[in-house]
Write a protein that holds these residues in place. Structure first.
Motif, PDB file in Angstrom:
ATOM      1  N   GLU A   9       0.831  -1.204   0.000  1.00  0.00           N
ATOM      2  CA  GLU A   9       0.000   0.000   0.000  1.00  0.00           C
ATOM      3  C   GLU A   9       0.866   1.255   0.000  1.00  0.00           C
ATOM      4  O   GLU A   9       0.572   2.227  -0.705  1.00  0.00           O
ATOM      5  CB  GLU A   9      -0.936   0.002   1.216  1.00  0.00           C
ATOM      6  N   LYS A  10       1.925   1.235   0.764  1.00  0.00           N
ATOM      7  CA  LYS A  10       2.841   2.373   0.838  1.00  0.00           C
ATOM      8  C   LYS A  10       3.500   2.589  -0.525  1.00  0.00           C
ATOM      9  O   LYS A  10       3.609   3.731  -0.996  1.00  0.00           O
ATOM     10  CB  LYS A  10       3.900   2.146   1.913  1.00  0.00           C
ATOM     11  N   ARG A  11       3.916   1.517  -1.159  1.00  0.00           N
ATOM     12  CA  ARG A  11       4.551   1.603  -2.473  1.00  0.00           C
ATOM     13  C   ARG A  11       3.566   2.172  -3.494  1.00  0.00           C
ATOM     14  O   ARG A  11       3.910   3.042  -4.288  1.00  0.00           O
ATOM     15  CB  ARG A  11       5.041   0.212  -2.919  1.00  0.00           C
ATOM     16  N   LYS A  12       2.311   1.701  -3.467  1.00  0.00           N
ATOM     17  CA  LYS A  12       1.290   2.202  -4.394  1.00  0.00           C
ATOM     18  C   LYS A  12       1.015   3.691  -4.153  1.00  0.00           C
ATOM     19  O   LYS A  12       0.855   4.460  -5.101  1.00  0.00           O
ATOM     20  CB  LYS A  12      -0.001   1.399  -4.261  1.00  0.00           C
ATOM     21  N   GLU A  13       0.957   4.074  -2.893  1.00  0.00           N
ATOM     22  CA  GLU A  13       0.721   5.482  -2.557  1.00  0.00           C
ATOM     23  C   GLU A  13       1.879   6.352  -3.046  1.00  0.00           C
ATOM     24  O   GLU A  13       1.660   7.436  -3.595  1.00  0.00           O
ATOM     25  CB  GLU A  13       0.529   5.645  -1.036  1.00  0.00           C
ATOM     26  N   GLU A  14       3.092   5.882  -2.880  1.00  0.00           N
ATOM     27  CA  GLU A  14       4.266   6.620  -3.363  1.00  0.00           C
ATOM     28  C   GLU A  14       4.232   6.750  -4.889  1.00  0.00           C
ATOM     29  O   GLU A  14       4.543   7.813  -5.431  1.00  0.00           O
ATOM     30  CB  GLU A  14       5.556   5.940  -2.902  1.00  0.00           C
ATOM     31  N   MET A  15       3.837   5.689  -5.570  1.00  0.00           N
ATOM     32  CA  MET A  15       3.737   5.726  -7.023  1.00  0.00           C
ATOM     33  C   MET A  15       2.634   6.699  -7.461  1.00  0.00           C
ATOM     34  O   MET A  15       2.814   7.458  -8.421  1.00  0.00           O
ATOM     35  CB  MET A  15       3.464   4.324  -7.586  1.00  0.00           C
ATOM     36  N   ARG A  16       1.517   6.686  -6.741  1.00  0.00           N
ATOM     37  CA  ARG A  16       0.412   7.590  -7.063  1.00  0.00           C
ATOM     38  C   ARG A  16       0.842   9.047  -6.883  1.00  0.00           C
ATOM     39  O   ARG A  16       0.594   9.890  -7.756  1.00  0.00           O
ATOM     40  CB  ARG A  16      -0.794   7.286  -6.177  1.00  0.00           C
ATOM     41  N   LEU A  17       1.516   9.334  -5.786  1.00  0.00           N
ATOM     42  CA  LEU A  17       1.991  10.692  -5.527  1.00  0.00           C
ATOM     43  C   LEU A  17       3.018  11.131  -6.581  1.00  0.00           C
ATOM     44  O   LEU A  17       2.997  12.276  -7.038  1.00  0.00           O
ATOM     45  CB  LEU A  17       2.584  10.801  -4.125  1.00  0.00           C
ATOM     46  N   LYS A  18       3.881  10.207  -6.949  1.00  0.00           N
ATOM     47  CA  LYS A  18       4.888  10.510  -7.959  1.00  0.00           C
ATOM     48  C   LYS A  18       4.221  10.822  -9.301  1.00  0.00           C
ATOM     49  O   LYS A  18       4.605  11.756 -10.000  1.00  0.00           O
ATOM     50  CB  LYS A  18       5.847   9.324  -8.099  1.00  0.00           C
ATOM     51  N   GLU A  19       3.195  10.049  -9.647  1.00  0.00           N
ATOM     52  CA  GLU A  19       2.471  10.268 -10.898  1.00  0.00           C
ATOM     53  C   GLU A  19       1.715  11.602 -10.858  1.00  0.00           C
ATOM     54  O   GLU A  19       1.687  12.343 -11.843  1.00  0.00           O
ATOM     55  CB  GLU A  19       1.508   9.108 -11.169  1.00  0.00           C
ATOM     56  N   GLU A  20       1.112  11.923  -9.709  1.00  0.00           N
ATOM     57  CA  GLU A  20       0.426  13.209  -9.573  1.00  0.00           C
ATOM     58  C   GLU A  20       1.399  14.366  -9.758  1.00  0.00           C
ATOM     59  O   GLU A  20       1.090  15.353 -10.426  1.00  0.00           O
ATOM     60  CB  GLU A  20      -0.245  13.316  -8.199  1.00  0.00           C
ATOM     61  N   LYS A  21       2.565  14.220  -9.171  1.00  0.00           N
ATOM     62  CA  LYS A  21       3.585  15.261  -9.287  1.00  0.00           C
ATOM     63  C   LYS A  21       4.035  15.404 -10.742  1.00  0.00           C
ATOM     64  O   LYS A  21       4.197  16.512 -11.247  1.00  0.00           O
ATOM     65  CB  LYS A  21       4.779  14.922  -8.386  1.00  0.00           C
ATOM     66  N   ARG A  22       4.202  14.287 -11.424  1.00  0.00           N
ATOM     67  CA  ARG A  22       4.611  14.302 -12.829  1.00  0.00           C
ATOM     68  C   ARG A  22       3.556  14.988 -13.684  1.00  0.00           C
ATOM     69  O   ARG A  22       3.854  15.833 -14.526  1.00  0.00           O
ATOM     70  CB  ARG A  22       4.852  12.875 -13.332  1.00  0.00           C
ATOM     71  N   LEU A  23       2.282  14.646 -13.446  1.00  0.00           N
ATOM     72  CA  LEU A  23       1.184  15.246 -14.205  1.00  0.00           C
ATOM     73  C   LEU A  23       1.060  16.750 -13.923  1.00  0.00           C
ATOM     74  O   LEU A  23       0.800  17.538 -14.837  1.00  0.00           O
ATOM     75  CB  LEU A  23      -0.132  14.529 -13.917  1.00  0.00           C
ATOM     76  N   ALA A  24       1.257  17.132 -12.677  1.00  0.00           N
ATOM     77  CA  ALA A  24       1.216  18.558 -12.328  1.00  0.00           C
ATOM     78  C   ALA A  24       2.348  19.299 -13.034  1.00  0.00           C
ATOM     79  O   ALA A  24       2.164  20.415 -13.533  1.00  0.00           O
ATOM     80  CB  ALA A  24       1.317  18.735 -10.819  1.00  0.00           C
ATOM     81  N   GLY A  25       3.509  18.669 -13.094  1.00  0.00           N
ATOM     82  CA  GLY A  25       4.648  19.264 -13.801  1.00  0.00           C
ATOM     83  C   GLY A  25       4.359  19.428 -15.283  1.00  0.00           C
ATOM     84  O   GLY A  25       4.700  20.449 -15.884  1.00  0.00           O
ATOM     85  N   LEU A  26       3.729  18.415 -15.875  1.00  0.00           N
ATOM     86  CA  LEU A  26       3.373  18.502 -17.298  1.00  0.00           C
ATOM     87  C   LEU A  26       2.347  19.603 -17.551  1.00  0.00           C
ATOM     88  O   LEU A  26       2.428  20.332 -18.548  1.00  0.00           O
ATOM     89  CB  LEU A  26       2.822  17.163 -17.794  1.00  0.00           C
ATOM     90  N   ALA A  27       1.385  19.723 -16.645  1.00  0.00           N
ATOM     91  CA  ALA A  27       0.369  20.767 -16.787  1.00  0.00           C
ATOM     92  C   ALA A  27       1.018  22.145 -16.691  1.00  0.00           C
ATOM     93  O   ALA A  27       0.702  23.044 -17.477  1.00  0.00           O
ATOM     94  CB  ALA A  27      -0.707  20.606 -15.716  1.00  0.00           C
ATOM     95  N   LYS A  28       1.938  22.288 -15.755  1.00  0.00           N
ATOM     96  CA  LYS A  28       2.635  23.563 -15.593  1.00  0.00           C
ATOM     97  C   LYS A  28       3.469  23.870 -16.832  1.00  0.00           C
ATOM     98  O   LYS A  28       3.470  24.996 -17.336  1.00  0.00           O
ATOM     99  CB  LYS A  28       3.522  23.514 -14.352  1.00  0.00           C
ATOM    100  N   LEU A  29       4.161  22.861 -17.339  1.00  0.00           N
ATOM    101  CA  LEU A  29       4.962  23.018 -18.551  1.00  0.00           C
ATOM    102  C   LEU A  29       4.072  23.461 -19.710  1.00  0.00           C
ATOM    103  O   LEU A  29       4.406  24.391 -20.450  1.00  0.00           O
ATOM    104  CB  LEU A  29       5.679  21.707 -18.899  1.00  0.00           C
ATOM    105  N   THR A  30       2.923  22.824 -19.855  1.00  0.00           N
ATOM    106  CA  THR A  30       1.992  23.156 -20.923  1.00  0.00           C
ATOM    107  C   THR A  30       1.489  24.599 -20.791  1.00  0.00           C
ATOM    108  O   THR A  30       1.437  25.334 -21.776  1.00  0.00           O
ATOM    109  CB  THR A  30       0.805  22.174 -20.924  1.00  0.00           C
ATOM    110  N   ASP A  31       1.147  24.996 -19.577  1.00  0.00           N
ATOM    111  CA  ASP A  31       0.657  26.356 -19.340  1.00  0.00           C
ATOM    112  C   ASP A  31       1.735  27.395 -19.644  1.00  0.00           C
ATOM    113  O   ASP A  31       1.473  28.404 -20.297  1.00  0.00           O
ATOM    114  CB  ASP A  31       0.178  26.527 -17.892  1.00  0.00           C
ATOM    115  N   ILE A  32       2.942  27.144 -19.173  1.00  0.00           N
ATOM    116  CA  ILE A  32       4.045  28.085 -19.394  1.00  0.00           C
ATOM    117  C   ILE A  32       4.397  28.155 -20.876  1.00  0.00           C
ATOM    118  O   ILE A  32       4.646  29.234 -21.414  1.00  0.00           O
ATOM    119  CB  ILE A  32       5.260  27.710 -18.518  1.00  0.00           C
ATOM    120  N   LYS A  33       4.374  27.014 -21.540  1.00  0.00           N
ATOM    121  CA  LYS A  33       4.664  26.987 -22.982  1.00  0.00           C
ATOM    122  C   LYS A  33       3.614  27.798 -23.741  1.00  0.00           C
ATOM    123  O   LYS A  33       3.948  28.587 -24.631  1.00  0.00           O
ATOM    124  CB  LYS A  33       4.687  25.547 -23.490  1.00  0.00           C
ATOM    125  N   ALA A  34       2.351  27.632 -23.405  1.00  0.00           N
ATOM    126  CA  ALA A  34       1.276  28.361 -24.078  1.00  0.00           C
ATOM    127  C   ALA A  34       1.420  29.869 -23.845  1.00  0.00           C
ATOM    128  O   ALA A  34       1.247  30.669 -24.780  1.00  0.00           O
ATOM    129  CB  ALA A  34      -0.086  27.881 -23.595  1.00  0.00           C
TER     130      ALA A  34
END
Length: 132
Positions: A9-34
């Motif tokens: 469960e801890k490993r899954k939660e860490e993976m979920r948080l990591k994926e959320e962080k990655r997606l937030a980074g991509l969204a920020k990159l997309t916004d800044i690029k636009a």
């Protein structure tokens, strides 16, 4: 078994948080690029300054290298044009009158005045007539 389940469960939660962080980074990159693309297309000095700062502040220079370079070059050119426009606007009336009074100005004077009128958004043909 309970320890293994908790570890999984801890490993899954860490993976979920990591994926959320990655997606937030991509969204920020997309916004800044636009925003950077908009600033470039609008040729807006303030927007260019802000967008370039956003790219740099968020460590995205490598990710947006081409756009960042294009925006930086454009900003430098626009700032130079603004400086020239300001200098032209500060020309004294007697100097302008003297330039207009020349019946056959030197080629360099004619080119300079033509460029000045173009930068000011005026018709260069008007510089001798004194309509602007």
């Amino acid at each position: 078994k309970e320890e293994e389940r908790l570890a999984e469960e801890k490993r899954k939660e860490e993976m979920r948080l990591k994926e959320e962080k990655r997606l937030a980074g991509l969204a920020k990159l997309t916004d800044i690029k636009a925003a950077l693309q908009t600033a470039i297309s609008e040729k807006d000095i303030e927007k260019l300054e802000k967008s370039i700062a956003d790219v740099e502040d968020n460590n995205l220079v490598d990710d947006l290298a081409d756009l960042h370079k294009k925006a930086t070059i454009l900003l430098e050119r626009l700032q130079k044009i603004e400086k020239v426009k300001k200098n032209i606007q500060e020309l004294k009336r007697p100097l302008i009158a003297e330039l207009k009074s020349m019946t056959s100005p030197p080629v360099d004077v004619h080119r300079t005045m033509t460029a000045a009128y173009l930068l000011m958004g005026e018709d260069p043909k008007d510089w001798k007539s004194g309509t602007t």
